[in-house]
Design an enzyme around this catalytic site. Structure first.
Site, short mmCIF file in Angstrom:
data_model
loop_
_atom_site.label_atom_id
_atom_site.label_comp_id
_atom_site.label_asym_id
_atom_site.label_seq_id
_atom_site.Cartn_x
_atom_site.Cartn_y
_atom_site.Cartn_z
N ASP A 118 0.84 -1.20 0.00
CA ASP A 118 0.00 0.00 0.00
C ASP A 118 0.88 1.25 0.00
OD1 ASP A 118 -2.44 -1.37 0.04
OD2 ASP A 118 -2.38 -1.59 2.22
N THR A 134 1.54 -9.27 -10.83
CA THR A 134 0.37 -9.28 -9.94
C THR A 134 -0.70 -8.32 -10.47
OG1 THR A 134 1.14 -7.42 -8.59
CG2 THR A 134 1.92 -9.63 -7.97
C1 LIG Z 1 -1.72 -2.62 -3.05
S1 LIG Z 1 -2.13 -4.23 -2.47
C2 LIG Z 1 -1.09 -5.29 -3.44
C3 LIG Z 1 -1.56 -6.71 -3.46
C4 LIG Z 1 -0.68 -7.70 -4.24
N1 LIG Z 1 0.60 -7.91 -3.59
C5 LIG Z 1 -0.46 -7.27 -5.67
O1 LIG Z 1 0.68 -6.92 -6.02
O2 LIG Z 1 -1.44 -7.28 -6.45
C6 LIG Z 1 -1.34 -4.29 -0.87
C7 LIG Z 1 -1.90 -5.37 0.03
O3 LIG Z 1 -1.14 -5.44 1.22
C8 LIG Z 1 -2.01 -5.79 2.27
N2 LIG Z 1 -1.37 -5.38 3.55
C9 LIG Z 1 -1.18 -4.13 4.00
N3 LIG Z 1 -0.59 -4.15 5.20
C10 LIG Z 1 -0.40 -5.45 5.52
C11 LIG Z 1 0.13 -6.12 6.65
N4 LIG Z 1 0.58 -5.44 7.71
N5 LIG Z 1 0.16 -7.47 6.64
C12 LIG Z 1 -0.31 -8.17 5.58
N6 LIG Z 1 -0.85 -7.58 4.48
C13 LIG Z 1 -0.89 -6.25 4.46
C14 LIG Z 1 -3.28 -5.01 1.95
O4 LIG Z 1 -4.42 -5.57 2.59
C15 LIG Z 1 -3.34 -5.12 0.45
O5 LIG Z 1 -4.14 -6.18 0.01
#
Ligand SMILES: C[S@@+](CC[C@H](N)C(=O)[O-])C[C@H]1O[C@@H](n2cnc3c(N)ncnc32)[C@H](O)[C@@H]1O
Length: 228
Positions: A139, A208
């Site tokens: 994020d 991704t």
């Molecule tokens: C922008 S998305 C990217 C998803 C995937 N990696 C992609 O490239 O399509 C970032 C993801 O990180 C997850 N995320 C954020 N903070 C996290 C944490 N502390 N532990 C696990 N997941 C987390 C969010 O819920 C979100 O789904």
């Protein structure tokens, strides 16, 4: 679904998205229980007793993916590397449901899923227990006052460094130049050594959803490799 300890830490991202399809509700109801390691949530493990991640995969080495989103990279890695086990963390329920569908389709068995915050998993991982870690399109938190929410901050990177094996690779992919700047600044501060950074993906990279979105919108991917 989320198991964040309310007195300890906040999660600022989304936990629920649009209504799940009936099939996805089925994956969550039928598959998650057997893929979810016990002893990660605060309810199940209030004393934060360490768990043995290799025991989940019959002694195989263990990789970690933080925030797997829809799970495309995680399932591709599991399918291409059947001799390792991979634990993914993702608090976003819709993402977890997507991953479960892909696990069924690819028939991979070397996966475990923590449907919550990676910090809760890292709490209970022993030192030097993870052989590779992936952070794909974290994020971005673009506003300066939100930068401390980014994963590439000491709150996340110091525990990650602790749980990784000496010499283990930590990969970060992002399309946000300021995120890369912070990654290159904070990674070494947390003890990681920079190995490589640039616009060319790793040989075994699997793109991704968020990377595809970035490319459609004209943003350039950037890839960073650290060593613990
Ligand atoms: C922008 S998305 C990217 C998803 C995937 N990696 C992609 O490239 O399509 C970032 C993801 O990180 C997850 N995320 C954020 N903070 C996290 C944490 N502390 N532990 C696990 N997941 C987390 C969010 O819920 C979100 O789904």
């Amino acid at each position: 679904m989320s198991d964040l300890h309310p007195e300890r830490r906040n999660f600022y991202g989304r936990i629920h998205g649009k209504t799940l399809r009936q099939s996805q509700k089925g994956y969550l109801a039928e598959d998650l229980d057997s893929l979810r390691p016990r002893g990660i949530t605060w309810d199940e493990n209030p004393d934060r007793t360490p768990l043995d991640p290799t025991a989940l995969f019959g002694g195989k080495e263990v990789w970690l993916e933080v925030g797997f989103g829809g799970g495309e990279h995680m399932v591709a890695m599991a399918a291409a590397n059947r001799d390792i086990g991979i634990i993914g963390c993702e608090p976003y329920v819709n993402g977890v449901a997507m991953l479960l569908g892909k696990i069924r389709a690819a028939e991979v068995t070397n996966v475990a899923v923590h449907p919550g915050d990676a910090r809760d998993l890292m709490d209970v991982l022993p030192d030097a227990s993870i052989a590779k870690a992936f952070l794909n399109y974290p994020d971005p938190w673009p506003k300066a006052r939100h930068h401390r929410r980014r994963f590439v901050t000491p709150d996340h990177l110091i525990p990650l460094h602790r749980v990784m094996k000496p010499g283990a690779e930590f990969r970060v992919a992002s399309d946000i130049p300021d995120y890369i700047r912070q990654t290159l600044e904070e990674g070494p501060k947390a003890g990681f050594t920079l190995v490589h950074e640039g616009p060319d993906a790793w040989d075994n990279w699997h793109s991704t959803r968020y990377e595809q979105k970035a490319l459609r919108e004209g943003r350039a991917p950037h890839y960073v490799t650290f060593r613990r």
